[in-house]
Design a protein around this motif. Structure first.
Motif, PDB file in Angstrom:
ATOM      1  N   SER A   1       0.830  -1.209   0.000  1.00  0.00           N
ATOM      2  CA  SER A   1       0.000   0.000   0.000  1.00  0.00           C
ATOM      3  C   SER A   1       0.862   1.256   0.000  1.00  0.00           C
ATOM      4  O   SER A   1       0.547   2.239  -0.672  1.00  0.00           O
ATOM      5  N   LEU A   2       1.972   1.215   0.740  1.00  0.00           N
ATOM      6  CA  LEU A   2       2.878   2.365   0.772  1.00  0.00           C
ATOM      7  C   LEU A   2       3.485   2.598  -0.601  1.00  0.00           C
ATOM      8  O   LEU A   2       3.553   3.747  -1.077  1.00  0.00           O
ATOM      9  N   HIS A   3       3.922   1.530  -1.273  1.00  0.00           N
ATOM     10  CA  HIS A   3       4.476   1.672  -2.617  1.00  0.00           C
ATOM     11  C   HIS A   3       3.434   2.224  -3.588  1.00  0.00           C
ATOM     12  O   HIS A   3       3.734   3.079  -4.431  1.00  0.00           O
ATOM     13  N   TYR A   4       2.207   1.732  -3.472  1.00  0.00           N
ATOM     14  CA  TYR A   4       1.146   2.219  -4.354  1.00  0.00           C
ATOM     15  C   TYR A   4       0.907   3.713  -4.127  1.00  0.00           C
ATOM     16  O   TYR A   4       0.759   4.488  -5.078  1.00  0.00           O
ATOM     17  N   PHE A   5       0.883   4.129  -2.871  1.00  0.00           N
ATOM     18  CA  PHE A   5       0.659   5.541  -2.550  1.00  0.00           C
ATOM     19  C   PHE A   5       1.769   6.419  -3.121  1.00  0.00           C
ATOM     20  O   PHE A   5       1.499   7.464  -3.734  1.00  0.00           O
ATOM     21  N   ILE A   6       3.020   5.993  -2.947  1.00  0.00           N
ATOM     22  CA  ILE A   6       4.148   6.782  -3.448  1.00  0.00           C
ATOM     23  C   ILE A   6       4.131   6.848  -4.972  1.00  0.00           C
ATOM     24  O   ILE A   6       4.283   7.922  -5.570  1.00  0.00           O
ATOM     25  N   ASP A   7       3.928   5.685  -5.623  1.00  0.00           N
ATOM     26  CA  ASP A   7       3.975   5.619  -7.092  1.00  0.00           C
ATOM     27  C   ASP A   7       2.813   6.357  -7.737  1.00  0.00           C
ATOM     28  O   ASP A   7       2.999   7.156  -8.665  1.00  0.00           O
ATOM     29  N   HIS A   8       1.595   6.091  -7.266  1.00  0.00           N
ATOM     30  CA  HIS A   8       0.402   6.567  -7.966  1.00  0.00           C
ATOM     31  C   HIS A   8      -0.128   7.899  -7.461  1.00  0.00           C
ATOM     32  O   HIS A   8      -0.702   8.666  -8.237  1.00  0.00           O
ATOM     33  N   VAL A   9       0.040   8.172  -6.158  1.00  0.00           N
ATOM     34  CA  VAL A   9      -0.520   9.402  -5.592  1.00  0.00           C
ATOM     35  C   VAL A   9       0.515  10.518  -5.532  1.00  0.00           C
ATOM     36  O   VAL A   9       0.278  11.637  -6.004  1.00  0.00           O
ATOM     37  N   VAL A  10       1.689  10.220  -4.947  1.00  0.00           N
ATOM     38  CA  VAL A  10       2.705  11.257  -4.780  1.00  0.00           C
ATOM     39  C   VAL A  10       3.352  11.628  -6.121  1.00  0.00           C
ATOM     40  O   VAL A  10       3.413  12.802  -6.499  1.00  0.00           O
ATOM     41  N   TYR A  11       3.839  10.600  -6.850  1.00  0.00           N
ATOM     42  CA  TYR A  11       4.558  10.873  -8.094  1.00  0.00           C
ATOM     43  C   TYR A  11       3.718  10.645  -9.354  1.00  0.00           C
ATOM     44  O   TYR A  11       4.172  10.959 -10.448  1.00  0.00           O
ATOM     45  N   LYS A  12       2.508  10.090  -9.171  1.00  0.00           N
ATOM     46  CA  LYS A  12       1.594   9.859 -10.305  1.00  0.00           C
ATOM     47  C   LYS A  12       2.309   9.156 -11.467  1.00  0.00           C
ATOM     48  O   LYS A  12       2.182   9.541 -12.631  1.00  0.00           O
ATOM     49  N   ALA A  13       3.062   8.126 -11.110  1.00  0.00           N
ATOM     50  CA  ALA A  13       3.901   7.459 -12.107  1.00  0.00           C
ATOM     51  C   ALA A  13       3.247   6.222 -12.713  1.00  0.00           C
ATOM     52  O   ALA A  13       3.653   5.762 -13.773  1.00  0.00           O
ATOM     53  N   ASN A  14       2.249   5.642 -12.022  1.00  0.00           N
ATOM     54  CA  ASN A  14       1.550   4.455 -12.520  1.00  0.00           C
ATOM     55  C   ASN A  14       2.526   3.328 -12.848  1.00  0.00           C
ATOM     56  O   ASN A  14       2.443   2.689 -13.903  1.00  0.00           O
TER      57      ASN A  14
ATOM     58  N   ARG B   1       4.602  -0.326 -11.773  1.00  0.00           N
ATOM     59  CA  ARG B   1       4.378  -1.567 -11.046  1.00  0.00           C
ATOM     60  C   ARG B   1       5.549  -1.783 -10.098  1.00  0.00           C
ATOM     61  O   ARG B   1       6.661  -2.096 -10.523  1.00  0.00           O
ATOM     62  N   GLY B   2       5.305  -1.596  -8.801  1.00  0.00           N
ATOM     63  CA  GLY B   2       6.366  -1.709  -7.818  1.00  0.00           C
ATOM     64  C   GLY B   2       6.542  -3.128  -7.327  1.00  0.00           C
ATOM     65  O   GLY B   2       5.885  -4.063  -7.801  1.00  0.00           O
ATOM     66  N   PRO B   3       7.407  -3.329  -6.357  1.00  0.00           N
ATOM     67  CA  PRO B   3       7.602  -4.659  -5.790  1.00  0.00           C
ATOM     68  C   PRO B   3       6.382  -5.061  -4.971  1.00  0.00           C
ATOM     69  O   PRO B   3       5.522  -4.242  -4.656  1.00  0.00           O
ATOM     70  N   SER B   4       6.330  -6.325  -4.600  1.00  0.00           N
ATOM     71  CA  SER B   4       5.224  -6.821  -3.789  1.00  0.00           C
ATOM     72  C   SER B   4       5.778  -7.655  -2.640  1.00  0.00           C
ATOM     73  O   SER B   4       6.803  -8.326  -2.790  1.00  0.00           O
ATOM     74  N   PHE B   5       5.088  -7.582  -1.485  1.00  0.00           N
ATOM     75  CA  PHE B   5       5.538  -8.286  -0.294  1.00  0.00           C
ATOM     76  C   PHE B   5       4.387  -9.100   0.300  1.00  0.00           C
ATOM     77  O   PHE B   5       3.236  -8.681   0.278  1.00  0.00           O
ATOM     78  N   ARG B   6       4.723 -10.248   0.846  1.00  0.00           N
ATOM     79  CA  ARG B   6       3.743 -11.083   1.548  1.00  0.00           C
ATOM     80  C   ARG B   6       4.464 -11.773   2.697  1.00  0.00           C
ATOM     81  O   ARG B   6       5.524 -12.358   2.509  1.00  0.00           O
ATOM     82  N   CYS B   7       3.922 -11.672   3.903  1.00  0.00           N
ATOM     83  CA  CYS B   7       4.611 -12.284   5.035  1.00  0.00           C
ATOM     84  C   CYS B   7       3.722 -13.289   5.746  1.00  0.00           C
ATOM     85  O   CYS B   7       2.493 -13.217   5.689  1.00  0.00           O
ATOM     86  N   GLU B   8       4.372 -14.233   6.414  1.00  0.00           N
ATOM     87  CA  GLU B   8       3.691 -15.317   7.103  1.00  0.00           C
ATOM     88  C   GLU B   8       4.296 -15.490   8.491  1.00  0.00           C
ATOM     89  O   GLU B   8       5.500 -15.334   8.678  1.00  0.00           O
ATOM     90  N   ASP B   9       3.436 -15.801   9.456  1.00  0.00           N
ATOM     91  CA  ASP B   9       3.921 -16.198  10.781  1.00  0.00           C
ATOM     92  C   ASP B   9       4.478 -17.607  10.723  1.00  0.00           C
ATOM     93  O   ASP B   9       4.002 -18.439   9.953  1.00  0.00           O
ATOM     94  N   SER B  10       5.477 -17.860  11.561  1.00  0.00           N
ATOM     95  CA  SER B  10       6.004 -19.217  11.701  1.00  0.00           C
ATOM     96  C   SER B  10       5.816 -19.666  13.146  1.00  0.00           C
ATOM     97  O   SER B  10       5.828 -18.835  14.063  1.00  0.00           O
ATOM     98  N   PRO B  11       5.632 -20.971  13.363  1.00  0.00           N
ATOM     99  CA  PRO B  11       5.415 -21.477  14.730  1.00  0.00           C
ATOM    100  C   PRO B  11       6.542 -21.133  15.697  1.00  0.00           C
ATOM    101  O   PRO B  11       6.324 -21.052  16.903  1.00  0.00           O
ATOM    102  N   ASP B  12       7.758 -20.931  15.180  1.00  0.00           N
ATOM    103  CA  ASP B  12       8.898 -20.652  16.065  1.00  0.00           C
ATOM    104  C   ASP B  12       9.035 -19.172  16.406  1.00  0.00           C
ATOM    105  O   ASP B  12      10.017 -18.759  17.022  1.00  0.00           O
ATOM    106  N   GLY B  13       8.047 -18.333  16.016  1.00  0.00           N
ATOM    107  CA  GLY B  13       8.084 -16.916  16.359  1.00  0.00           C
ATOM    108  C   GLY B  13       8.810 -16.047  15.355  1.00  0.00           C
ATOM    109  O   GLY B  13       8.936 -14.835  15.553  1.00  0.00           O
ATOM    110  N   THR B  14       9.293 -16.627  14.263  1.00  0.00           N
ATOM    111  CA  THR B  14       9.936 -15.840  13.212  1.00  0.00           C
ATOM    112  C   THR B  14       8.894 -15.429  12.173  1.00  0.00           C
ATOM    113  O   THR B  14       7.750 -15.873  12.212  1.00  0.00           O
ATOM    114  N   ILE B  15       9.312 -14.566  11.248  1.00  0.00           N
ATOM    115  CA  ILE B  15       8.444 -14.142  10.146  1.00  0.00           C
ATOM    116  C   ILE B  15       9.106 -14.560   8.840  1.00  0.00           C
ATOM    117  O   ILE B  15      10.311 -14.365   8.644  1.00  0.00           O
TER     118      ILE B  15
END
Length: 250
Positions: A103-116, A118-132
């Motif tokens: 969402s931050l990348h979308y805001f910077i690209d499309h709203v602040v700089y109006k560049a339209n 395609r930025g990077p994408s991130f997805r995170c998951e919890d792990s049973p051992d407390g790491t991400i």
């Protein structure tokens, strides 16, 4: 690449090595002084690649070390230049911050700089051992941008959540993806984020799932006032999708 990245590279070099070193980088890269880091200008990937390679040679460090150092400084620089409140309001913990990076990348690209763009994408998951486990996708595999992500994550964790983290790359693959504009190569890098000196405070800052409470007699009693104070960014709808409550920060 946005000129903001070029400017953060320039600022990092100025502060760490001084003007003379930066001028040597400009001479080696072929950029004209004053035109190498216009913040709202879009530079080609090749321009950025040349600038980073020049910094790598002059500063006597690997390209990956330049990217990682610049990633760490990018957080410092953006928070110094008016983005502090926005970045801190993204989440009260590291996992929420990672979840909101798209969402931050979308805001910077499309709203602040109006560049339209395609930025990077991130997805995170919890792990049973407390790491991400963080999945990072980019359409710029040639640039090898994953080290900048390492720098950003370490500095964001330290500055915003007072966390020291260890980052391991546990997977890195590339694949061909068919887009509406044609075929492109996408890189997928998987990071394991490990908190150091784990305690309850660090677990809260990390945002990982709490340990399961085994006692069947445990009951959570939370008043509406406590709920509002605990979750300042919440939104509540009823069964008819009518908005009935929002957090005090919204």
């Amino acid at each position: 690449m946005f000129g903001l990245i070029h400017e953060s590279i320039r600022q990092w070099c100025y502060r760490k090595y001084g003007e003379e070193v930066w001028m040597a980088i400009l001479e080696r890269s072929g950029f004209e002084n004053g035109k190498e880091s216009i913040v709202n200008h879009y530079y080609s990937d090749q321009d950025t690649y040349i600038l980073v390679d020049a910094a790598s040679t002059v500063c006597k460090m690997t390209r990956e070390e330049v990217w990682e150092n610049c990633g760490a400084f990018l957080i410092t620089y953006t928070m110094e230049t008016g983005w502090d409140d926005l970045i801190r309001s993204m989440s009260p913990n590291l996992k929420g911050f990672l979840d909101n990076l798209d969402s931050l990348h979308y805001f910077i690209d499309h709203v602040v700089y109006k560049a339209n763009l395609r930025g990077p994408s991130f997805r995170c998951e919890d792990s049973p051992d407390g790491t991400i486990t963080l999945h990072y996708y980019t359409g710029r595999p040639v640039l090898g941008l994953y080290p900048i992500v390492k720098g950003i994550l370490r500095e964001a964790a330290r500055r915003m959540f007072k966390l020291d983290i260890l980052l391991n790359i546990i997977g890195r693959t590339q694949r061909s993806v068919q887009m509406s504009t044609g075929e492109r190569i996408e890189e997928h890098v998987i990071f394991q984020i490990i908190p150091q000196n784990t305690n309850q405070s660090n677990e809260d800052a990390l945002g990982t799932l709490p340990k399961q409470i085994e006692s069947s007699d445990y009951q959570l009693r939370l008043t509406n006032k406590d709920f509002v104070n605990t979750f300042p960014y919440h939104i509540v709808f009823d069964r008819d999708c009518k908005l009935i409550q929002v957090g005090r920060e919204i």
